[in-house]
Design an enzyme around this catalytic site. Structure first.
Site, PDB file in Angstrom:
ATOM      1  N   SER A   1      43.350   5.516  71.884  1.00 41.56           N
ATOM      2  CA  SER A   1      43.386   4.158  72.447  1.00 41.56           C
ATOM      3  C   SER A   1      42.149   3.381  72.016  1.00 41.56           C
ATOM      4  O   SER A   1      41.114   3.973  71.711  1.00 41.56           O
ATOM      5  CB  SER A   1      43.417   4.217  73.976  1.00 41.56           C
ATOM      6  OG  SER A   1      44.501   4.984  74.432  1.00 41.56           O
TER       7      SER A   1
HETATM    8  N1  SAH Z   1      43.889   9.731  75.904  1.00 43.62           N
HETATM    9  C1  SAH Z   1      44.168   9.772  74.487  1.00 43.62           C
HETATM   10  C2  SAH Z   1      45.271   8.796  74.133  1.00 43.62           C
HETATM   11  C3  SAH Z   1      46.221   9.387  73.151  1.00 43.62           C
HETATM   12  S1  SAH Z   1      47.745   8.510  72.947  1.00 43.62           S
HETATM   13  C4  SAH Z   1      42.912   9.527  73.679  1.00 43.62           C
HETATM   14  O1  SAH Z   1      41.862   9.212  74.257  1.00 43.62           O
HETATM   15  O2  SAH Z   1      42.945   9.693  72.455  1.00 43.62           O
HETATM   16  C5  SAH Z   1      48.762   9.230  74.201  1.00 43.62           C
HETATM   17  C6  SAH Z   1      49.030  10.705  74.088  1.00 43.62           C
HETATM   18  O3  SAH Z   1      49.936  11.035  75.144  1.00 43.62           O
HETATM   19  C7  SAH Z   1      49.695  11.166  72.799  1.00 43.62           C
HETATM   20  O4  SAH Z   1      48.909  12.167  72.212  1.00 43.62           O
HETATM   21  C8  SAH Z   1      51.054  11.705  73.258  1.00 43.62           C
HETATM   22  O5  SAH Z   1      51.515  12.817  72.515  1.00 43.62           O
HETATM   23  C9  SAH Z   1      50.751  12.082  74.707  1.00 43.62           C
HETATM   24  N2  SAH Z   1      51.944  12.174  75.586  1.00 43.62           N
HETATM   25  C10 SAH Z   1      53.027  11.363  75.634  1.00 43.62           C
HETATM   26  N3  SAH Z   1      53.889  11.778  76.598  1.00 43.62           N
HETATM   27  C11 SAH Z   1      53.322  12.875  77.178  1.00 43.62           C
HETATM   28  C12 SAH Z   1      53.733  13.783  78.204  1.00 43.62           C
HETATM   29  N4  SAH Z   1      54.902  13.654  78.844  1.00 43.62           N
HETATM   30  N5  SAH Z   1      52.902  14.795  78.523  1.00 43.62           N
HETATM   31  C13 SAH Z   1      51.727  14.978  77.880  1.00 43.62           C
HETATM   32  N6  SAH Z   1      51.284  14.167  76.894  1.00 43.62           N
HETATM   33  C14 SAH Z   1      52.073  13.129  76.536  1.00 43.62           C
END
Ligand code: SAH
Length: 215
Positions: free
Chosen positions: A64
């Site tokens: 993000s």
């Molecule tokens: N907090 C992260 C943001 C990554 S983007 C950072 O700081 O980089 C969001 C992430 O959520 C992705 O990696 C995606 O694979 C994950 N995601 C989406 N749905 C999910 C679920 N049901 N359970 C766990 N992770 C999930």
């Protein structure tokens, strides 16, 4: 991995930008100033790591942008010693910010390669208060519940019931809610066993929160 004076200078500039954009909480800004964001992204993007933008982290996912991380963190009102559950580990940057604020962090990722890579990074950077898990965040992480705070870092199609039930009384859940291109940031406070307060904040764009796991 090196954190040079140049990186540190770029982080100072980023923090000034975040302040101008409306982030007020100094402990949140200090954490962002402290954490080398370039450790959490591919080296190809290293030069731009302190721009306020997302970057691809593999598997079609993104880290993000720093404003979004700061915004969600501010809404969580993190206290030293909080037990926090994060859904969507991704690069690990958001978890690192929470850990730097003194929280114990449980974080769940549904893509196995991202989980494995980020778990190694937490070990390499010595983030001992972050525990990563491979699983489906819709289920939460019951074995360590209840949590002071829960943050979802992917766009949730609905408010996951399991997560509401894993909040402490007075606990806070922050999530981007919506199925379209744009989501509303929502803060839910558990006032009592069956009583929740919902507040709506600004619009954001996240990758979708999806059910199940991927190998
Ligand atoms: N907090 C992260 C943001 C990554 S983007 C950072 O700081 O980089 C969001 C992430 O959520 C992705 O990696 C995606 O694979 C994950 N995601 C989406 N749905 C999910 C679920 N049901 N359970 C766990 N992770 C999930």
């Amino acid at each position: 991995m090196q954190d040079t004076f140049r990186h540190q200078g770029l982080r100072k500039r980023l923090v000034r930008e975040l302040k101008e954009a409306g982030i007020q909480n100094n402990t949140v800004l200090n954490a962002i100033e402290k954490i080398p964001r370039h450790f959490f992204i591919e080296t190809t993007f290293e030069d731009d790591a302190y721009e306020n933008r997302p970057f691809p982290i593999g598997r079609g996912q993104t880290i993000s942008n720093p404003y979004t991380v700061a915004y969600q963190t501010e809404l969580l009102e993190v206290q030293d010693g909080d037990k926090i559950l994060e859904i969507g580990t991704g690069s690990g940057y958001q978890a690192a910010v929470l850990a730097t604020l003194g929280a114990t962090v449980y974080t769940i990722e549904r893509h196995r390669p991202l989980y494995l890579k980020t778990k190694q990074l937490f070990e390499a950077l010595n983030f001992t208060t972050i525990q990563p898990f491979y699983g489906d965040g819709f289920k939460g992480h019951p074995s360590a519940a209840p949590y002071d705070k829960i943050v979802i870092t992917a766009a949730a199609p609905e408010i996951p019931k399991n997560l509401l039930l894993q909040l402490k009384i007075n606990g806070i859940l922050v999530l981007p809610l919506g199925e379209g291109e744009i989501q509303e940031m929502i803060k839910i406070t558990r006032l009592d066993k069956n009583e929740f307060e919902k507040e709506t904040f600004l619009n954001f764009t996240f990758v979708p929160m999806l059910k199940g796991i991927e190998d």
